[in-house]
Design a protein around this motif. Structure first.
Motif, PDB file in Angstrom:
ATOM      1  N   LEU A  68       0.810  -1.222   0.000  1.00  0.00           N
ATOM      2  CA  LEU A  68       0.000   0.000   0.000  1.00  0.00           C
ATOM      3  C   LEU A  68       0.843   1.272   0.000  1.00  0.00           C
ATOM      4  N   ALA A  69       2.102   1.171   0.433  1.00  0.00           N
ATOM      5  CA  ALA A  69       2.948   2.351   0.590  1.00  0.00           C
ATOM      6  C   ALA A  69       3.013   3.240  -0.660  1.00  0.00           C
ATOM      7  N   PRO A  70       3.195   2.672  -1.872  1.00  0.00           N
ATOM      8  CA  PRO A  70       3.260   3.549  -3.057  1.00  0.00           C
ATOM      9  C   PRO A  70       1.992   4.369  -3.264  1.00  0.00           C
ATOM     10  N   TRP A  71       0.852   3.818  -2.883  1.00  0.00           N
ATOM     11  CA  TRP A  71      -0.417   4.532  -3.074  1.00  0.00           C
ATOM     12  C   TRP A  71      -0.575   5.646  -2.051  1.00  0.00           C
ATOM     13  N   PHE A  72       0.065   5.503  -0.883  1.00  0.00           N
ATOM     14  CA  PHE A  72      -0.033   6.513   0.175  1.00  0.00           C
ATOM     15  C   PHE A  72       1.108   7.525   0.110  1.00  0.00           C
ATOM     16  N   ARG A  73       1.958   7.430  -0.899  1.00  0.00           N
ATOM     17  CA  ARG A  73       3.095   8.339  -0.992  1.00  0.00           C
ATOM     18  C   ARG A  73       2.603   9.790  -1.068  1.00  0.00           C
ATOM     19  N   LEU A  87      -5.340  -0.998   9.527  1.00  0.00           N
ATOM     20  CA  LEU A  87      -5.068  -1.954   8.457  1.00  0.00           C
ATOM     21  C   LEU A  87      -5.428  -3.371   8.889  1.00  0.00           C
ATOM     22  N   THR A  88      -6.336  -3.988   8.158  1.00  0.00           N
ATOM     23  CA  THR A  88      -6.736  -5.371   8.399  1.00  0.00           C
ATOM     24  C   THR A  88      -6.704  -6.115   7.075  1.00  0.00           C
ATOM     25  N   ASP A  89      -6.932  -7.419   7.132  1.00  0.00           N
ATOM     26  CA  ASP A  89      -6.974  -8.201   5.897  1.00  0.00           C
ATOM     27  C   ASP A  89      -8.039  -7.648   4.951  1.00  0.00           C
ATOM     28  N   GLU A  90      -9.216  -7.354   5.513  1.00  0.00           N
ATOM     29  CA  GLU A  90     -10.324  -6.877   4.689  1.00  0.00           C
ATOM     30  C   GLU A  90     -10.028  -5.503   4.092  1.00  0.00           C
ATOM     31  N   ALA A  91      -9.507  -4.593   4.919  1.00  0.00           N
ATOM     32  CA  ALA A  91      -9.197  -3.250   4.432  1.00  0.00           C
ATOM     33  C   ALA A  91      -8.143  -3.302   3.333  1.00  0.00           C
ATOM     34  N   PHE A  92      -7.135  -4.154   3.517  1.00  0.00           N
ATOM     35  CA  PHE A  92      -6.089  -4.266   2.497  1.00  0.00           C
ATOM     36  C   PHE A  92      -6.644  -4.805   1.190  1.00  0.00           C
ATOM     37  N   ALA A  93      -7.367  -5.910   1.262  1.00  0.00           N
ATOM     38  CA  ALA A  93      -7.850  -6.557   0.040  1.00  0.00           C
ATOM     39  C   ALA A  93      -8.769  -5.642  -0.760  1.00  0.00           C
ATOM     40  N   LEU A  94      -9.692  -4.985  -0.084  1.00  0.00           N
ATOM     41  CA  LEU A  94     -10.655  -4.133  -0.788  1.00  0.00           C
ATOM     42  C   LEU A  94     -10.003  -2.858  -1.308  1.00  0.00           C
ATOM     43  N   SER A  95      -9.107  -2.248  -0.519  1.00  0.00           N
ATOM     44  CA  SER A  95      -8.503  -0.983  -0.939  1.00  0.00           C
ATOM     45  C   SER A  95      -7.485  -1.181  -2.055  1.00  0.00           C
ATOM     46  N   ILE A  96      -6.647  -2.211  -1.961  1.00  0.00           N
ATOM     47  CA  ILE A  96      -5.638  -2.410  -3.007  1.00  0.00           C
ATOM     48  C   ILE A  96      -6.296  -2.745  -4.336  1.00  0.00           C
ATOM     49  N   ALA A  97      -7.383  -3.499  -4.290  1.00  0.00           N
ATOM     50  CA  ALA A  97      -8.110  -3.808  -5.525  1.00  0.00           C
ATOM     51  C   ALA A  97      -8.714  -2.542  -6.116  1.00  0.00           C
ATOM     52  N   PHE A  99      -7.621   0.642  -5.627  1.00  0.00           N
ATOM     53  CA  PHE A  99      -6.555   1.513  -6.121  1.00  0.00           C
ATOM     54  C   PHE A  99      -6.049   1.051  -7.483  1.00  0.00           C
ATOM     55  N   ARG A 100      -5.891  -0.255  -7.632  1.00  0.00           N
ATOM     56  CA  ARG A 100      -5.427  -0.784  -8.910  1.00  0.00           C
ATOM     57  C   ARG A 100      -6.445  -0.525 -10.013  1.00  0.00           C
ATOM     58  N   ARG A 101      -7.717  -0.574  -9.651  1.00  0.00           N
ATOM     59  CA  ARG A 101      -8.770  -0.391 -10.642  1.00  0.00           C
ATOM     60  C   ARG A 101      -8.839   1.062 -11.108  1.00  0.00           C
ATOM     61  N   VAL A 102      -8.732   2.021 -10.168  1.00  0.00           N
ATOM     62  CA  VAL A 102      -8.838   3.435 -10.553  1.00  0.00           C
ATOM     63  C   VAL A 102      -7.484   4.029 -10.929  1.00  0.00           C
ATOM     64  N   GLY A 103      -6.388   3.342 -10.554  1.00  0.00           N
ATOM     65  CA  GLY A 103      -5.065   3.802 -10.936  1.00  0.00           C
ATOM     66  C   GLY A 103      -4.517   4.960 -10.131  1.00  0.00           C
ATOM     67  N   ARG A 104      -5.077   5.223  -8.961  1.00  0.00           N
ATOM     68  CA  ARG A 104      -4.615   6.332  -8.115  1.00  0.00           C
ATOM     69  C   ARG A 104      -5.093   6.094  -6.683  1.00  0.00           C
ATOM     70  N   LEU A 155     -11.483 -13.162   0.242  1.00  0.00           N
ATOM     71  CA  LEU A 155     -10.571 -12.052  -0.019  1.00  0.00           C
ATOM     72  C   LEU A 155      -9.393 -12.501  -0.866  1.00  0.00           C
ATOM     73  N   ALA A 156      -8.886 -13.700  -0.591  1.00  0.00           N
ATOM     74  CA  ALA A 156      -7.727 -14.206  -1.333  1.00  0.00           C
ATOM     75  C   ALA A 156      -8.049 -14.381  -2.809  1.00  0.00           C
ATOM     76  N   VAL A 157      -9.250 -14.870  -3.097  1.00  0.00           N
ATOM     77  CA  VAL A 157      -9.639 -15.086  -4.498  1.00  0.00           C
ATOM     78  C   VAL A 157      -9.577 -13.769  -5.268  1.00  0.00           C
ATOM     79  N   GLY A 158     -10.037 -12.682  -4.642  1.00  0.00           N
ATOM     80  CA  GLY A 158     -10.020 -11.394  -5.316  1.00  0.00           C
ATOM     81  C   GLY A 158      -8.627 -10.841  -5.549  1.00  0.00           C
ATOM     82  N   LEU A 159      -7.640 -11.313  -4.778  1.00  0.00           N
ATOM     83  CA  LEU A 159      -6.269 -10.813  -4.915  1.00  0.00           C
ATOM     84  C   LEU A 159      -5.425 -11.633  -5.886  1.00  0.00           C
ATOM     85  N   VAL A 160      -5.926 -12.798  -6.301  1.00  0.00           N
ATOM     86  CA  VAL A 160      -5.172 -13.647  -7.221  1.00  0.00           C
ATOM     87  C   VAL A 160      -5.384 -13.129  -8.637  1.00  0.00           C
ATOM     88  N   THR A 161      -4.468 -12.277  -9.087  1.00  0.00           N
ATOM     89  CA  THR A 161      -4.582 -11.670 -10.412  1.00  0.00           C
ATOM     90  C   THR A 161      -3.515 -12.155 -11.389  1.00  0.00           C
TER      91      THR A 161
END
Length: 214
Positions: A68-73, A87-97, A99-104, A155-161
């Motif tokens: 997440l660090a690059p997105w919070f720079r 920061l929890t497993d749920e917060a990480f999985a949903l937020s990183i997905a 951020f990647r989708r919107v690109g910012r 959550l893991a299924v959504g992160l397997v890209t």
């Protein structure tokens, strides 16, 4: 008089226990670590060992933070500190997905899952549990122990890209289950969480971004 004092002391202890339970959910705010720590306390494990074991159990958050660090720079230090606490497993999985989708970086993309879908429900459920939990004779009979594995699996299924994520997920699951059956569940979670990502890194870089099979 003695009976009255005994009842008053017991009520006081009950109030303190409820406050401590709610404070732990708010201050520690780590589901797996909380459950593990309570088990260690009940087993009479010393506090330094409890601190070490719960730290290892939540060591995966170091990897979450690195992702997440690059997105919070460039974000304020106070905001990053609060985000780290929530920061929890749920917060990480949903937020990183997101951020990647919107690109910012998108504030609502982190604070909504961290606060609205995790912090508030977790602490409301804690309050309900300490107030009403005694009425449940055997919580295991409700089958609610399946919630954590089901949530983490979803959550893991959504992160397997890609293939690296797929290799890490499969290896982590196999190692965690095998270690849990032979040693203990706590050691299994730690072993799978540490070894899985290393296995994923063994996937050649040229094929790391190839989409994983559905």
């Amino acid at each position: 008089r003695d009976l009255t004092e005994a009842i008053g002391s017991r009520d006081h202890q009950g109030v303190v226990a409820r406050v401590e339970a709610m404070a732990m959910s708010l201050i520690a705010f780590g589901g797996a670590a909380q459950f593990a720590a309570i088990g260690y306390v009940a087993a009479g494990v010393s506090w330094p060992v409890i601190a070490l074991l719960t730290f290892l159990l939540n060591a995966r958050h170091v990897l979450y933070s690195a992702a997440l660090a690059p997105w919070f720079r460039g974000r304020p230090v106070v905001e990053r500190a609060v985000a780290a606490h929530l920061l929890t497993d749920e917060a990480f999985a949903l937020s990183i997905a997101h951020f990647r989708r919107v690109g910012r970086f998108d504030p609502i993309g982190y604070w909504y899952p961290a606060v609205v879908t995790t912090l508030i429900p977790w602490n409301v459920a804690t309050i309900a549990g300490v107030l009403l939990g005694a009425a449940i004779v055997d919580p295991r009979s409700l089958g609610i122990d399946v919630i954590f594995p089901a949530a983490m699996g979803g959550l893991a299924v959504g992160l397997v890209t890609g293939r690296r994520e797929l290799a890490a997920a499969v290896a982590g699951a196999v190692i965690a289950v095998a270690t849990s059956l032979t040693v203990s569940a706590t050691v299994g979670v730690i072993a799978g969480g540490i070894a899985g990502p290393f296995v994923g890194l063994l996937v050649p870089e040229r094929s790391a971004e190839i989409a994983a099979p559905a």
